[in-house]
Motif scaffolding. Structure first.
Motif: not given
Length: 86
Positions: A38-50
């Motif tokens: 999912c990470v590289p697919e997000c155009p807004n860099d909204a996904i990060s590792l918690g």
């Protein structure tokens, strides 16, 4: 007085946010296997590792509006652990 039925540990919190009109992002469930799809697919860099799995930053998530027809993180997740919170 408003009564909210709690279906799981997230329901009350997210229901309360939606009642007050807060913007709600996609939610990545604890079943996430940290596959990084999912990470590289997000155009807004909204996904990060918690601490234990990936998470979505509410202030950055636009549900891919303006970029794709539907949220791509949901489309690429191999175990379907991402959902929109409405």
């Amino acid at each position: 007085m408003l009564t909210v039925m709690c279906l799981n540990k997230h329901t009350t919190f997210f229901t309360a946010l939606s009642i007050i009109g807060a913007k709600l992002p996609a939610l990545i469930d604890v079943s996430c296997i940290n596959c990084d799809m999912c990470v590289p697919e997000c155009p807004n860099d909204a996904i990060s590792l918690g601490e234990q799995h990936y998470q979505v930053a509410a202030e950055l998530c636009t549900e891919c509006v303006g970029f794709y027809d539907k949220p791509t993180c949901i489309a690429v997740c191999p175990i379907d652990c991402i959902e929109l919170v409405n």
